[in-house]
Scaffold this motif. Sequence first.
Motif, short mmCIF file in Angstrom:
data_model
loop_
_atom_site.label_atom_id
_atom_site.label_comp_id
_atom_site.label_asym_id
_atom_site.label_seq_id
_atom_site.Cartn_x
_atom_site.Cartn_y
_atom_site.Cartn_z
N GLY A 80 0.70 -3.81 9.11
CA GLY A 80 0.20 -2.73 8.27
C GLY A 80 -0.49 -3.17 7.00
O GLY A 80 -0.86 -2.33 6.17
N VAL A 81 -0.71 -4.48 6.83
CA VAL A 81 -1.28 -5.01 5.59
C VAL A 81 -2.70 -5.50 5.84
O VAL A 81 -2.95 -6.28 6.76
CB VAL A 81 -0.41 -6.16 5.05
CG1 VAL A 81 -1.07 -6.81 3.83
CG2 VAL A 81 0.97 -5.64 4.68
N ALA A 113 -5.80 -4.09 8.79
CA ALA A 113 -4.34 -4.11 8.79
C ALA A 113 -3.79 -4.77 10.04
O ALA A 113 -4.28 -4.55 11.16
CB ALA A 113 -3.81 -2.69 8.66
N SER A 114 -2.75 -5.58 9.83
CA SER A 114 -1.97 -6.25 10.87
C SER A 114 -2.67 -7.44 11.51
O SER A 114 -2.10 -8.09 12.39
CB SER A 114 -1.54 -5.25 11.97
OG SER A 114 -0.81 -4.17 11.40
N LYS A 133 -4.11 -8.55 -0.94
CA LYS A 133 -3.51 -7.85 0.19
C LYS A 133 -2.99 -6.50 -0.27
O LYS A 133 -2.62 -6.32 -1.45
CB LYS A 133 -2.38 -8.67 0.84
CG LYS A 133 -1.12 -8.81 -0.01
CD LYS A 133 -0.06 -9.61 0.75
CE LYS A 133 1.24 -9.71 -0.07
NZ LYS A 133 2.27 -10.52 0.62
N ARG A 134 -2.96 -5.56 0.65
CA ARG A 134 -2.55 -4.19 0.33
C ARG A 134 -2.12 -3.48 1.61
O ARG A 134 -2.68 -3.71 2.68
CB ARG A 134 -3.72 -3.43 -0.31
CG ARG A 134 -3.43 -2.01 -0.74
CD ARG A 134 -4.67 -1.43 -1.45
NE ARG A 134 -4.40 -0.14 -2.06
CZ ARG A 134 -4.63 1.03 -1.48
NH1 ARG A 134 -5.14 1.07 -0.25
NH2 ARG A 134 -4.38 2.16 -2.11
N GLU A 135 -1.13 -2.62 1.50
CA GLU A 135 -0.72 -1.82 2.64
C GLU A 135 -1.80 -0.79 2.94
O GLU A 135 -2.21 -0.04 2.05
CB GLU A 135 0.63 -1.13 2.38
CG GLU A 135 1.16 -0.37 3.57
CD GLU A 135 2.55 0.21 3.33
OE1 GLU A 135 3.03 0.99 4.18
OE2 GLU A 135 3.15 -0.11 2.28
N TYR A 136 -2.27 -0.78 4.17
CA TYR A 136 -3.36 0.11 4.55
C TYR A 136 -2.89 1.55 4.65
O TYR A 136 -1.84 1.85 5.22
CB TYR A 136 -3.94 -0.34 5.88
CG TYR A 136 -5.08 0.50 6.40
CD1 TYR A 136 -6.27 0.60 5.67
CD2 TYR A 136 -4.99 1.17 7.61
CE1 TYR A 136 -7.33 1.35 6.14
CE2 TYR A 136 -6.06 1.92 8.10
CZ TYR A 136 -7.22 2.01 7.36
OH TYR A 136 -8.27 2.76 7.84
N GLU A 137 -3.69 2.46 4.09
CA GLU A 137 -3.40 3.89 4.16
C GLU A 137 -4.28 4.49 5.27
O GLU A 137 -5.46 4.78 5.06
CB GLU A 137 -3.68 4.57 2.82
CG GLU A 137 -3.28 6.03 2.79
CD GLU A 137 -3.52 6.69 1.44
OE1 GLU A 137 -3.48 7.94 1.37
OE2 GLU A 137 -3.75 5.95 0.45
N ASP A 179 -9.99 1.97 2.89
CA ASP A 179 -9.28 2.65 1.80
C ASP A 179 -9.36 1.86 0.49
O ASP A 179 -8.64 2.16 -0.47
CB ASP A 179 -7.82 2.90 2.17
CG ASP A 179 -7.00 1.62 2.29
OD1 ASP A 179 -7.60 0.52 2.40
OD2 ASP A 179 -5.76 1.70 2.28
N MET A 180 -10.21 0.81 0.45
CA MET A 180 -10.38 -0.01 -0.74
C MET A 180 -11.71 -0.73 -0.66
O MET A 180 -12.37 -0.71 0.38
CB MET A 180 -9.23 -1.03 -0.89
CG MET A 180 -8.88 -1.83 0.35
SD MET A 180 -10.05 -3.13 0.86
CE MET A 180 -9.90 -4.27 -0.50
N ASN A 181 -12.09 -1.36 -1.77
CA ASN A 181 -13.28 -2.19 -1.79
C ASN A 181 -13.06 -3.33 -2.76
O ASN A 181 -12.15 -3.27 -3.61
CB ASN A 181 -14.52 -1.38 -2.21
CG ASN A 181 -15.81 -1.95 -1.63
OD1 ASN A 181 -15.94 -3.15 -1.44
ND2 ASN A 181 -16.76 -1.07 -1.32
N ILE A 182 -13.85 -4.36 -2.61
CA ILE A 182 -13.87 -5.49 -3.54
C ILE A 182 -15.30 -5.61 -4.06
O ILE A 182 -16.26 -5.55 -3.28
CB ILE A 182 -13.43 -6.80 -2.87
CG1 ILE A 182 -12.04 -6.67 -2.26
CG2 ILE A 182 -13.49 -7.95 -3.88
CD1 ILE A 182 -10.89 -6.71 -3.23
N HIS A 183 -15.44 -5.80 -5.36
CA HIS A 183 -16.75 -5.88 -5.98
C HIS A 183 -16.81 -7.09 -6.92
O HIS A 183 -15.78 -7.60 -7.35
CB HIS A 183 -17.06 -4.64 -6.83
CG HIS A 183 -16.67 -3.35 -6.21
ND1 HIS A 183 -17.54 -2.58 -5.47
CD2 HIS A 183 -15.50 -2.65 -6.25
CE1 HIS A 183 -16.94 -1.47 -5.07
NE2 HIS A 183 -15.70 -1.50 -5.52
N ILE A 184 -18.04 -7.47 -7.27
CA ILE A 184 -18.26 -8.33 -8.43
C ILE A 184 -19.15 -7.55 -9.38
O ILE A 184 -20.18 -6.98 -8.97
CB ILE A 184 -18.91 -9.68 -8.06
CG1 ILE A 184 -17.86 -10.60 -7.41
CG2 ILE A 184 -19.51 -10.36 -9.29
CD1 ILE A 184 -18.36 -11.96 -7.02
#
Length: 262
Positions: A80-81, A113-114, A133-137, A179-184
């Motif tokens: 789930g991560v 996730a997983s 890392k983050r638990e996926y929603e 459910d998330m993003n990474i940016h610079i």
Amino acid sequence: MGYKNNQTGYRNGLLESRSIIKKGIYALIEHDGLVKNSIPGFENVNITIMSTPAIGASFVDYIVEFLEGGKNERGFGGEGVETFAYVISGKLRVSDGKETYELTEGGYAFFPASQLMYFENGQEEMTEVFLYKREYEAVEGYEAYQIVGNKKDLTPIEYEGMKDVLLWDFLPTNDHGFDMNIHILEFQPGASHGYIETHYQEHGAYLLSGQGMYNLDNNWYPVEKGDYIFMGRYVPQAAYAVGRDEPLAYIYSKDANRDPKV
């Protein structure tokens, strides 16, 4: 447990720090205070744990120095991560257990996730990597998928129309499977946010270059390359870039594309 910057023993002055921790609200951890940790699965590395749920974050951030022979064959992530890796410098081999990707400076990989991530340093010299890392929603009808790329292949966006502030998005911004993003975000010296931001999303940010002043809950703090910042939900936040030689730039995470729970 040692210091990330390898400066051990006494300093040449009083015990002092720019770091400040407001659990659940915001945190600034200066690079001189970051320490090394030991985590099962990571071999021949210097690894530093930054944001975690213990500080109020819904994610975990790390900075990892893969030394010669550095690797993780146990797998990063879990059930789930979802996970993300960004190569700050050096070369890193990232694998999903079937296919291996060679990431160089600016390279990144997102695994849904997983799906475990496996790592191996791709050179004899040290390779520095930002890990998340983050638990996926999950939301019915939508699904995230694996993405591998490099910053140099992306076209930066002029942040809110400002030519001296550039933004790189590493994940799709309009795909609700994510459910998330990474940016610079990169500010030329003298540039800033156009206004003090206040929003639901939380951030974890590692400063890649430059110097600046950062507004956290309407308090201004000096920041520089190597510092780490956690910004909780609804915390007023903004940056000014200062200095002469290089832009203020940081890689940061943001939760997205989800309706808050009641």
